[in-house]
Motif scaffolding. Structure first.
Motif: not given
Lengths: 66, 251
Positions: B26, B42-43, B54, B56-57, B61, B91
């Motif tokens: 990350l 994208t995710v 993970t 990533v969100l 943010r 999401l």
């Protein structure tokens, strides 16, 4: 009773809710969605929705991709 | 120069859409995303596993980058529709990068399943950004059924082969009224610049940055390439000539 949770067969107590399954798989607080037997269960209905015997539950979240 | 990218009424200053797949960790991803200047990323949606989230969100943010869920891994329209609906629920966005691929060897879009999924998702209120073949006819059909963009591939996902059929991309950009986003196949900065010179409104890439030897520097390179290609497109290139033409006055 048995249910498929994220591809694995699990023994669940009768009356287990979708919310309980979400906790069981250790899902994070946010960014999670659930499908039961191929249909989305909105978060507001997780508590009320009971997983049936033989039910197929998918608990998804966002990961790196694309 | 104010030249925003507008997709479904939303304005973006950056014309680079990035993916998050392929980054070693990350922290590498964060530096690459910041360097790229992207505002939309994208995710993928996957089963919650024992390791949990993970992160990533949270990263997106924190960086103020909009999340664009994709339907990567889906092979049928039904799978893609359900994945998009799950992403919307998880999401809280009705935007989706629609991917319906035919097979693992090529990862090429399945045009029949893709068009069907796009129609169903548009009807269900989604803002649909479909990953499509470089087929000018299919691109028009996707536009006509209400997709917010069309996103033709330059070459198969992850190959880094660049834009194999520039003429098809130009055919698509010359007739589309929605933004055309070159998606997949970008290998290096010149590929991204070429996409913009061919009239694309934006570029979507992941592997070229996340698997570069120095992802942060490649992220910056892609930002510059997209900006340069866009400026060149707007500026209007000179016609190509067979014979030399002196640029200095004659003696």
């Amino acid at each position: 009773m048995k249910a498929q949770v994220n591809g694995a067969s699990r023994d669940l107590a009768e009356g287990t809710s979708v919310a309980a399954v979400v906790t069981l798989v250790g899902a994070p607080e946010k960014g999670v969605a659930v499908a039961l037997d191929g249909a989305v269960v909105p978060r507001a209905l997780w508590d009320k929705t009971i997983v049936p015997d033989g039910g197929v539950v998918e608990v998804l979240t966002a990961v790196q991709g694309g | 120069m104010d030249d925003p990218l507008i997709i479904a009424g939303r304005e973006f200053r950056s014309r680079l859409i990035t993916g998050t797949g392929g980054a070693a960790n990350l922290s590498v991803l964060e530096r690459a995303l910041v360097a790229s200047g992207t505002e939309l990323t994208t995710v993928a949606m996957r089963r919650v596993d024992a390791q949990g989230q993970t992160g990533v969100l949270e990263l997106l943010r924190r960086l103020g980058i909009e999340v664009l869920p994709n339907t990567a891994g889906c092979r049928t329209s039904a799978e893609a529709v359900l994945t998009a609906q799950l992403a919307r629920e998880a999401l809280e966005t009705n935007w989706v990068k629609l991917e319906v691929v035919h097979d693992e060897e090529t990862l090429l879009p399945d045009p029949i399943e893709l068009l069907d999924a796009a129609e169903r998702l548009v009807r269900d209120g989604f803002v649909v950004l479909p990953y499509t073949n470089d087929d000018p006819v299919l691109a028009l059909k996707l536009q006509d059924i209400g997709c917010a963009t069309v996103m033709p591939l330059g070459s198969p996902i992850g190959t880094g082969l660049g834009i194999r059929n520039p003429h098809n991309i130009e055919l698509i950009t010359s007739r589309a009224s929605v933004p055309v986003v070159l998606d997949a196949g970008i290998g290096t900065a010149s590929d991204a610049a070429l996409a913009m010179e061919l009239g694309c409104s934006a570029v979507l890439l992941a592997t070229a940055v996340t698997r570069a030897q120095d992802p942060e520097r490649m992220g910056a390179a892609m930002r510059c390439a997209v900006e340069g290609g866009r400026l060149a497109r707007l500026a209007g290139r000179i016609p190509q000539r067979f014979w030399a033409q002196a640029s200095s006055p004659g003696l």
